[in-house]
Design a protein around this motif. Structure first.
Motif, mmCIF file in Angstrom:
data_model
loop_
_atom_site.group_PDB
_atom_site.id
_atom_site.type_symbol
_atom_site.label_atom_id
_atom_site.label_comp_id
_atom_site.label_asym_id
_atom_site.label_seq_id
_atom_site.Cartn_x
_atom_site.Cartn_y
_atom_site.Cartn_z
ATOM 1 N N THR A 1 -3.126 -0.590 10.493
ATOM 2 C CA THR A 1 -3.945 0.257 11.356
ATOM 3 C C THR A 1 -5.350 0.318 10.771
ATOM 4 N N GLU A 2 -6.307 0.667 11.596
ATOM 5 C CA GLU A 2 -7.681 0.736 11.114
ATOM 6 C C GLU A 2 -7.881 1.945 10.203
ATOM 7 N N ALA B 1 0.831 -1.207 0.000
ATOM 8 C CA ALA B 1 0.000 0.000 0.000
ATOM 9 C C ALA B 1 0.862 1.252 0.000
ATOM 10 N N LEU B 2 1.971 1.239 0.759
ATOM 11 C CA LEU B 2 2.843 2.412 0.816
ATOM 12 C C LEU B 2 3.555 2.611 -0.514
ATOM 13 N N SER B 3 3.952 1.530 -1.164
ATOM 14 C CA SER B 3 4.575 1.645 -2.484
ATOM 15 C C SER B 3 3.625 2.311 -3.474
ATOM 16 N N ILE C 1 -0.309 7.126 8.455
ATOM 17 C CA ILE C 1 -0.606 7.790 7.197
ATOM 18 C C ILE C 1 -1.861 7.140 6.633
ATOM 19 N N HIS C 2 -2.808 7.958 6.192
ATOM 20 C CA HIS C 2 -4.022 7.461 5.560
ATOM 21 C C HIS C 2 -4.091 8.023 4.148
ATOM 22 N N TYR D 1 -10.567 5.982 4.755
ATOM 23 C CA TYR D 1 -9.203 6.129 4.234
ATOM 24 C C TYR D 1 -8.329 5.038 4.855
ATOM 25 N N PRO D 2 -7.877 4.062 4.059
ATOM 26 C CA PRO D 2 -6.978 3.029 4.597
ATOM 27 C C PRO D 2 -5.697 3.664 5.129
#
Length: 267
Positions: free
Chosen positions: A141-142, A43-45, A172-173, A151-152
């Motif tokens: 995280t939720e 997800a961060l990528s 971070i969302h 927002y994931p």
């Protein structure tokens, strides 16, 4: 929230990130970028890619922007490889020369703490790319819900001893459709050395393209009750921003004659 309150909030969380790296040549950094690709959460990528890509970010060298404060505008300059930095005000300057934090204030006008402030706004401005720094621990995280939209998110922690406040935590969302960063939540541990459950929230929804990477044009702090985001409280704008692959001269960040060395407190 008044400007004074905002400034106090900002000064509470500075300088908590990984120790700046030693100076490297452009060829060395480019080789490392190609040969050793760190493993980030998927997800961060995707967030990095939505902002121009981590490879593009690591090619950049010098970042500058102005905080247009009417009473005392600030010009911030950062070397993105060494993390040397400098802030020039009207009547004084501060910075980090790679070894020491320094303050040049011949008229003793500065009332804050340079150990907090010298790189504070950079760590807000450099999001999301600074979440690729060394020493970070990623976890789940939720989702954060704001105005009916989810927002994931990704939880960010630091290995013990990283920076001067390694117990700070971040989340971070991001927008689930565009993968652009949307919110940053953070806690403050500096001075206390104790973990905190009080998460403060900044909204990121105003971006500008600088040399191929998306960085914020402004960020807005919000009032909150736990994870319930309420109304905006204050906004910080970044003007005349630029990013370049060209470094400043070696002496640009050097401690000037007459400057005082500032010793930070390490948790």
């Amino acid at each position: 929230m008044k400007r004074t309150t905002t400034l106090l909030l900002l000064l509470a969380i500075a300088a908590c990130k990984p120790t700046p790296k030693k100076e490297e040549t452009q060829q060395t950094v480019q080789e490392k970028t190609v040969e050793t690709q760190p493993q980030y959460p998927e997800a961060l990528s995707k967030v990095f890619d939505a902002h121009g890509g981590i490879k593009k970010w690591k090619q950049q060298r010098t970042l500058t922007y102005i905080l247009p404060k009417p009473e005392n505008p600030e010009t911030h300059t950062v070397d993105l490889w060494s993390r040397k930095d400098r802030i020039d005000f009207e009547n004084f300057s501060m910075g980090f020369d790679g070894n020491d934090i320094w303050l040049l204030d011949p008229n003793q006008k500065y009332e804050g703490d340079p150990a907090f402030y010298h790189n504070l706004m950079f760590y807000f401005y450099g999001m999301p790319f600074l979440l690729a720094d060394d020493g970070i621990v990623y976890s789940e995280t939720e989702d954060l819900v704001f105005e009916g939209k989810s927002y994931p998110g990704i939880h960010i922690g630091y290995n013990s001893g990283v920076g001067i406040s390694s117990k700070d935590e971040y989340v971070i969302h991001f927008d689930p459709e565009t993968h652009q960063m949307a919110w940053l939540g953070y806690t403050v541990t500096y001075r206390t050395g104790e973990k905190s459950d009080n998460v403060k929230w900044i909204r990121y929804n105003d971006w500008q393209d600088l040399n191929g990477v998306l960085l914020p044009k402004s960020i807005t702090w919000y009032n909150y009750e736990g994870r319930d985001i309420l109304d905006p409280s204050s906004t910080v704008s970044f003007e005349e921003a630029s990013i370049s692959t060209t470094p400043k001269p070696d002496n640009f960040y050097a401690k000037p004659e007459g400057a005082t060395v500032i010793e930070p407190k390490v948790n």
